[in-house]
Design an enzyme around this catalytic site. Structure first.
Site, short mmCIF file in Angstrom:
data_model
loop_
_atom_site.label_atom_id
_atom_site.label_comp_id
_atom_site.label_asym_id
_atom_site.label_seq_id
_atom_site.Cartn_x
_atom_site.Cartn_y
_atom_site.Cartn_z
N HIS A 1 16.35 13.64 28.00
CA HIS A 1 16.91 14.28 28.96
C HIS A 1 16.75 15.87 28.68
O HIS A 1 17.21 16.37 27.55
CB HIS A 1 18.41 14.25 29.22
CG HIS A 1 19.11 14.82 30.48
ND1 HIS A 1 18.64 14.58 31.61
CD2 HIS A 1 19.72 16.12 30.62
CE1 HIS A 1 19.60 15.35 32.55
NE2 HIS A 1 19.95 16.21 31.80
N ASP B 1 17.23 19.80 29.63
CA ASP B 1 17.87 20.72 30.54
C ASP B 1 17.33 22.17 30.96
O ASP B 1 17.48 22.93 29.69
CB ASP B 1 19.29 20.80 30.21
CG ASP B 1 20.16 19.58 30.38
OD1 ASP B 1 20.21 19.00 31.50
OD2 ASP B 1 20.75 19.10 29.38
N MET C 1 18.18 23.27 36.64
CA MET C 1 19.60 23.74 36.94
C MET C 1 18.71 25.48 37.16
O MET C 1 19.38 26.33 36.62
CB MET C 1 20.46 24.01 36.00
CG MET C 1 21.12 22.61 35.92
SD MET C 1 21.95 22.43 34.52
CE MET C 1 20.74 21.61 33.32
N ASP D 1 26.05 12.84 34.07
CA ASP D 1 25.68 14.01 33.16
C ASP D 1 26.68 14.98 32.91
O ASP D 1 27.18 15.90 33.99
CB ASP D 1 24.44 14.85 33.92
CG ASP D 1 23.42 15.78 32.82
OD1 ASP D 1 24.04 15.96 31.72
OD2 ASP D 1 23.11 16.69 33.53
#
Ligand code: DX5
Ligand code: ZN
Length: 216
Positions: free
Chosen positions: A33, A35, A68, A175
């Site tokens: 993962h 980010d 994000m 998450d």
């Protein structure tokens, strides 16, 4: 199929990324993962394409890239080139979400949509058949190591029902603040992917923690 475990590289030692990715490669983890934070959609800035490319060079597992960032549609091709296999955008950050999803798939990636803790799962109703993954944020995005928000259990069950009712195929990813205690109930409620950052990387033996999560 069993639970998919996706350690979040955000909690890794950035000065030893090759070693950290190597640990994930050797572990029972399924995805990595990744980010990406822009300092606008969320208060924090993490890293961008050059770092993802460096991770990709050593990764033996798919990169699950969580954007994000505002206007994610501007960077879809760039994230593909950097090595993303799954690309997740926030419902709150993309005005023309349906088009963004089609662009992600046209670029050859699996498409995910993430929702913040305050966003109802019903907001996904009209894209549910188009996506491969729904990322339910169980913390407010921006930082690792935060406390799990309990309302997430209710959201997982509700989303699971919505997916079944629509005969959709999307997998539910959780998450934020995932640990040994909440993992079981989350899987029970319908989660298919667990992201874990601090719980994995702050452990003495990260591989063992991954193995335990995987075998819940
Ligand atoms: C939060 C990120 C998460 C974070 C999870 O904004 O999207 O992926 O890395 O970290 P933990 O598991 O430490 O909450
Ligand atoms: Zn994330």
């Amino acid at each position: 199929m069993g639970i998919i475990i996706a350690p979040s590289i955000l909690a890794a030692d950035f000065a030893n990324l090759q070693k950290e990715v190597g640990m994930i490669n050797e572990s029972d983890a399924d995805w990595i993962h990744v980010d990406v934070m822009d300092g606008v959609f969320v208060p924090n800035i993490s890293f961008g394409m050059p770092v993802i490319k460096a991770i990709k060079k050593h990764a033996a597992k798919p990169l699950d890239v969580h954007l994000m960032i505002v206007q994610p549609e501007r960077y879809i091709e760039s994230f593909r080139e950097a090595g993303a296999d799954i690309l997740t955008v926030h419902v709150e950050a993309s005005t023309h979400l349906h088009r963004t999803i089609q662009q992600i798939k046209a670029a050859g990636m699996k498409a995910g949509v993430a929702v913040n803790p305050h966003t109802p799962v019903s907001s996904l109703q009209d894209v549910l058949l188009d996506i491969d993954l729904v990322c339910l944020m169980s913390v407010n995005p921006g930082f690792g190591g935060q406390k799990f928000i309990e309302n997430t259990y209710r959201k997982v069950s509700e989303l699971k029902k919505l997916i079944s009712a629509n005969d959709a195929k999307a997998v539910i990813e959780i998450d934020g603040g995932v640990n040994q205690e909440n993992a079981g109930p989350l899987i029970q409620a319908g989660a298919g992917v667990l992201v874990a950052g601090n719980f994995v990387f702050s452990a003495q033996n990260p591989k063992q923690v991954i193995q335990r999560l995987k075998s819940i």
